[in-house]
Design an enzyme around this catalytic site. Sequence first.
Site, short mmCIF file in Angstrom:
data_model
loop_
_atom_site.label_atom_id
_atom_site.label_comp_id
_atom_site.label_asym_id
_atom_site.label_seq_id
_atom_site.Cartn_x
_atom_site.Cartn_y
_atom_site.Cartn_z
N SER A 76 11.46 -32.91 -43.59
CA SER A 76 12.52 -33.60 -44.33
C SER A 76 13.19 -32.71 -45.37
CB SER A 76 11.94 -34.85 -45.01
OG SER A 76 11.46 -35.74 -44.03
N HIS B 234 2.53 -14.06 -48.00
CA HIS B 234 3.12 -13.22 -49.06
C HIS B 234 3.94 -12.08 -48.47
CE1 HIS B 234 1.05 -14.91 -52.60
NE2 HIS B 234 0.12 -15.22 -51.72
N ARG C 5 -2.32 -12.79 -60.60
CA ARG C 5 -1.21 -13.49 -61.26
C ARG C 5 -1.66 -14.21 -62.53
NH1 ARG C 5 -0.25 -18.12 -56.58
NH2 ARG C 5 -2.29 -19.08 -56.80
N ARG D 214 7.02 -12.90 -51.14
CA ARG D 214 6.73 -14.02 -52.04
C ARG D 214 6.48 -13.47 -53.44
NH1 ARG D 214 2.21 -18.80 -51.19
NH2 ARG D 214 1.50 -18.76 -53.35
N HIS E 49 4.20 -41.49 -39.43
CA HIS E 49 3.07 -40.71 -39.95
C HIS E 49 1.75 -41.48 -39.91
CE1 HIS E 49 4.88 -36.97 -41.08
NE2 HIS E 49 5.74 -37.51 -41.92
N HIS F 67 14.83 -35.03 -38.50
CA HIS F 67 13.84 -34.47 -37.57
C HIS F 67 13.24 -35.63 -36.80
CE1 HIS F 67 10.66 -36.12 -40.11
NE2 HIS F 67 11.30 -35.61 -41.15
N HIS G 271 5.53 -34.54 -37.31
CA HIS G 271 6.92 -34.45 -36.85
C HIS G 271 6.94 -33.82 -35.46
CE1 HIS G 271 8.05 -34.08 -41.40
NE2 HIS G 271 7.69 -35.30 -41.06
#
Length: 515
Positions: free
Chosen positions: A64, A125, A193, A263, A408, A446, A464
């Site tokens: 979505s 990444h 990080r 990333r 779903h 979708h 989906h």
Amino acid sequence: MSSTKKPLVLTILDGYGHREEQQDNAILNAKTPVMDVLWQQQPHTLIAASGLDVGLPDGQMGNSEVGHVNLGAGRIVYQDLTRLDKEIKDGDFFTNPTLTAAVDNAVKTGKAVHIMGLLSAGGVHSHEDHIMAMVELAAKRGATAIYLHAFLDGRDTPPRSAESSLKRFTAKFAELGNGRIASIIGRYYAMDRDNRWDRVQLAYDLLTQAKGEFTADNAVAGLQAAYARGENDEFVKPTVIQATGEADAAMNEGDTLIFMNFRADRVRQITRTFVNADFDGFKRDKVVNFGDFIMLTEYAADIKVACAYPPASLTNTFGEWLMKHDKTQLRISETEKYAHVTFFYNGGVEEPFKGEDRILINSPKVATYDLQPEMSSAELTEKLVSAIGSGKYDVIICNYPNGDMVGHTGDYDAAVKAVETLDNCIEQVVAAVKAADGQLLITADHGNAEQMRDPATGQAHTAHTSLPVPLIYVGNKAVKAVEGGKLSDIAPTMLSLMEMEIPQEMTGKPLFIVE
């Protein structure tokens, strides 16, 4: 007093895909007299809503968020991984002006090209295929000293899986007769990080000074020694790769450094260590003044170095373009899909545009939507019909969540009920649009409800699908449908139906041609 507007309404039936087979198909097996007649009698087509057509990897099902971004942008919006894969496949990567200039500069001045990044097929990444393409680009353009500084993964890949990658690159350098793997280190150090600067310092010293706790003749030997010490890929201690008689691969003034992660979150710290004059995380024994430092994508707006692939700017999305032309618009949905018709449809912009109203209908408070497959569609339709007849709006964008949210749950009977509810809603919307002398597009973001059982396992299919979705036109214009469309063609289609100019940023094509 402004004249009464004849609105163009986009109705997005979330999770409403098109599948010919009847088995386990809640859309085909539901009683949908209204949609059946529209499909038979109105101009219609099928459009792609998954994979490369919406900027996802080939074959990946749509979702979505991605669907609404493409619907509103009027162009395919690529994820970094897909964008880079496509650039390499199409050959455009090898002529990227930022990358080629940096390599050419090193060649001209006789300096080294350092390539660093997470050497992994994880695709989270970075991707080693991108790093391979960069090695090939450097070699092709005449770089004679190419040094690969490999950060090892083991988090997005199995804990001890780096050997095949190191062998692949060792073989490539042998084939090129030029360049080598110069260092290996686990991502635990190089990609921290959380401001654990003691870790970052070990990586920084390895890269800038060729200074490590361990040394090995070749990368595979260095890795095997790390395994013998009990270190998995992620935790491999800084290891200099240097055979007897080889020059070291420390980074020196005027060298080119290219960082190949796409990333941002785990590369900001080490990048700032290299480039910030006022860096104070630890005392840097050596600060390198690079000829060029290139980040593959933008790691942060305040990191002032060249970027090979700046973020795709989503200027002139459909909503913004309407605002620039003094048009009024309404976005309306239930809680479950409200963000999709606002934030995502507007290309990640939170604030409404001038002239944009929003109506949020609360989704029912039930544990799962199979318990109430109609959700809040009655109230949503009532508000939508009222807005269509109000004469206030040039454009109305509405999302009905039922097909997706009930799909779903995996409950086939509930999904059938959801689809039958939608048919009744569409009947009211069509009548309101005709009464207002407006235009209506019915589509989906979708698929989902058209495949309620997995044929391979026999279990409920709750995900989906990658199937196409319908696009139907109802309105006062005589139009002819175009085949082969995708979600990013919808915004240009709407602008052409409104007889408005299409901004050059929108690369999609109108799917209904006025005859």
